[in-house]
Design a protein around this motif. Sequence first.
Motif, PDB file in Angstrom:
ATOM      1  N   ARG A   1       0.965   4.245  -2.867  1.00 36.21           N
ATOM      2  CA  ARG A   1       0.687   5.645  -2.552  1.00 36.21           C
ATOM      3  C   ARG A   1       1.854   6.562  -2.888  1.00 36.21           C
ATOM      4  O   ARG A   1       1.683   7.773  -3.067  1.00 36.21           O
TER       5      ARG A   1
ATOM      6  N   THR B   1      -9.176  -8.477   5.785  1.00 42.61           N
ATOM      7  CA  THR B   1     -10.024  -7.389   5.289  1.00 42.61           C
ATOM      8  C   THR B   1     -11.323  -7.221   6.062  1.00 42.61           C
ATOM      9  O   THR B   1     -11.904  -6.138   6.054  1.00 42.61           O
TER      10      THR B   1
ATOM     11  N   PHE C   1      -7.378  -2.456   7.829  1.00 44.15           N
ATOM     12  CA  PHE C   1      -7.875  -2.888   6.517  1.00 44.15           C
ATOM     13  C   PHE C   1      -9.382  -3.130   6.490  1.00 44.15           C
ATOM     14  O   PHE C   1      -9.941  -3.377   5.424  1.00 44.15           O
TER      15      PHE C   1
ATOM     16  N   ILE D   1       0.835  -1.202   0.000  1.00 45.14           N
ATOM     17  CA  ILE D   1       0.000   0.000   0.000  1.00 45.14           C
ATOM     18  C   ILE D   1       0.868   1.250   0.000  1.00 45.14           C
ATOM     19  O   ILE D   1       0.596   2.221  -0.721  1.00 45.14           O
ATOM     20  N   ARG D   2       1.915   1.235   0.816  1.00 44.63           N
ATOM     21  CA  ARG D   2       2.814   2.396   0.852  1.00 44.63           C
ATOM     22  C   ARG D   2       3.464   2.628  -0.512  1.00 44.63           C
ATOM     23  O   ARG D   2       3.567   3.774  -0.984  1.00 44.63           O
TER      24      ARG D   2
ATOM     25  N   ARG E   1      -8.024  -0.397  -3.717  1.00 42.35           N
ATOM     26  CA  ARG E   1      -9.447  -0.607  -3.438  1.00 42.35           C
ATOM     27  C   ARG E   1      -9.788  -2.088  -3.388  1.00 42.35           C
ATOM     28  O   ARG E   1     -10.693  -2.498  -2.672  1.00 42.35           O
TER      29      ARG E   1
ATOM     30  N   ARG F   1     -13.212  -3.135   6.050  1.00 47.50           N
ATOM     31  CA  ARG F   1     -13.948  -2.391   5.024  1.00 47.50           C
ATOM     32  C   ARG F   1     -14.821  -1.291   5.600  1.00 47.50           C
ATOM     33  O   ARG F   1     -15.109  -0.309   4.929  1.00 47.50           O
TER      34      ARG F   1
ATOM     35  N   SER G   1      -4.242   4.704  -4.009  1.00 44.94           N
ATOM     36  CA  SER G   1      -4.478   3.815  -2.869  1.00 44.94           C
ATOM     37  C   SER G   1      -5.312   2.624  -3.339  1.00 44.94           C
ATOM     38  O   SER G   1      -6.208   2.763  -4.173  1.00 44.94           O
TER      39      SER G   1
ATOM     40  N   ARG H   1      -9.004   2.005   7.525  1.00 42.84           N
ATOM     41  CA  ARG H   1      -8.506   3.142   6.755  1.00 42.84           C
ATOM     42  C   ARG H   1      -8.616   2.920   5.260  1.00 42.84           C
ATOM     43  O   ARG H   1      -8.816   3.859   4.498  1.00 42.84           O
ATOM     44  N   TYR H   2      -8.491   1.663   4.809  1.00 40.28           N
ATOM     45  CA  TYR H   2      -8.317   1.411   3.381  1.00 40.28           C
ATOM     46  C   TYR H   2      -9.542   0.810   2.684  1.00 40.28           C
ATOM     47  O   TYR H   2      -9.584   0.748   1.462  1.00 40.28           O
ATOM     48  N   ASN H   3     -10.506   0.334   3.420  1.00 44.53           N
ATOM     49  CA  ASN H   3     -11.747  -0.144   2.813  1.00 44.53           C
ATOM     50  C   ASN H   3     -11.481  -1.138   1.674  1.00 44.53           C
ATOM     51  O   ASN H   3     -12.015  -1.036   0.576  1.00 44.53           O
ATOM     52  N   LEU H   4     -10.611  -2.101   1.944  1.00 43.50           N
ATOM     53  CA  LEU H   4     -10.260  -3.084   0.923  1.00 43.50           C
ATOM     54  C   LEU H   4     -11.412  -4.055   0.676  1.00 43.50           C
ATOM     55  O   LEU H   4     -12.002  -4.587   1.616  1.00 43.50           O
TER      56      LEU H   4
END
Length: 427
Positions: free
Chosen positions: A286, A318, A337, A282-283, A302, A339, A300, A343-346
């Motif tokens: 970004r 997730t 993680f 992820i880093r 999805r 959803r 980022s 933070r990331y709503n994977l």
Amino acid sequence: TLPTPEAVDGAIADFREVLTEIPPTTRRFAPVQVADGEIEKMQKAMDAMLMDVPVVDGIPAFRSLREAYGKISGKDSYEMFGTTWAESLITDMQRSPTMTEQWVGSTPETQGRALREAEIATTSFTSIFGTSVKRILLNRYHNLDYLATWKKIVGPNITSLSDYKTVDRLHMGGYGTPAVVAEGATYPEAAAATEERVQYAPQKRGWTMPVTREAILADDLGALRRIPQVFADSVGYGLYTFVLDFLRTNAVYDPDSVALAAAGHNNTSTTALDRTELLTLIRLMREQTGPSGTPLMGTSPRYLLVPNELEDLAYRLTESTVLAQAATFTATEPNIFNRTLGRYNLELIVVDYWTDANNYWLVADPMRGIPTIEVGFINGQQDPQLFIQDDPTQGAAFTSDKFTWKIRHEYGGDILDYRPFAGGIVA
């Protein structure tokens, strides 16, 4: 006393004259005169028969192919000698004036127009049978669960192509932030943007399926019902794997001839899936920059795509509301993680046909502006097209006593940018 030959001839002539005065709808073997409403009823009866349901909108299904052919064609198929009805059906299937590309076109607009034209122009068995097959095919095709997956990955990058020529897509880099211009000063000229060029050519895909005289004589509805199902599954799976194979094979990115996930793209890891590696990838996503080195927004991730073997682990990563996979985590620490809470709503996508048990991928949301993969369809025709052999004196109809359906799907595509992707390519 026996009548003279002249008297017999006169009686026959009188009978023929009377017969011509009988209304067509009362003649036993006369062509059926079908009103528009009756056409729709026959269409629903055919739909019900091929869908293997008792009724559609209150209209009972035809009980057999032979019954359907007789009622729609106006021919008494049950009194035809021996196998005559089967030969008649095969011939009619290939002589219908409605069997054209316009009729078999499968966009929603064409479907409606084709049915209206059939109501006005013809009551042929071919039109009604073909429309039912097409309806069932498209209904099954549009309800294939995995078709939604490739559209998530491609997003808005679906386009219409007019021919089979190579498509040229130019991806330009950004210009950075605008320069500050002092009062009365001249605006500086922006540096030339870096370009990345992607090319692909659409291809024609499809195959044929014959319906034999033997299947017709046996009134094998099971075989006829399988035609639209097999066609739909085939073309749907083909399109699905076409898109997902760019990730499965870690395809080459055309502008630099480097694999999609590679050290040179700063978007890969060789470590097995876990919380730490997800954060690492992820880093990297970004921190991606555009072709000109300018920062990017919208990279980022999805979607997290995994094979079946990683489904349980990926689901916990997730969907769990608390951190997992390390003894030092407590049950109260939130999962970044998740959803809904994280933070990331994977969103997890499990790709059943992937055979590598270790590799996994992250993909950004293409709706946020960073292009992922483009898929182009000839004439914008996203749905498969259905055709029938139209000459009973040629090909399989003449040599093998069968008529042949053909399915066609025309598309192509390629990776537009490597930056919205990151792959765990585990040895």
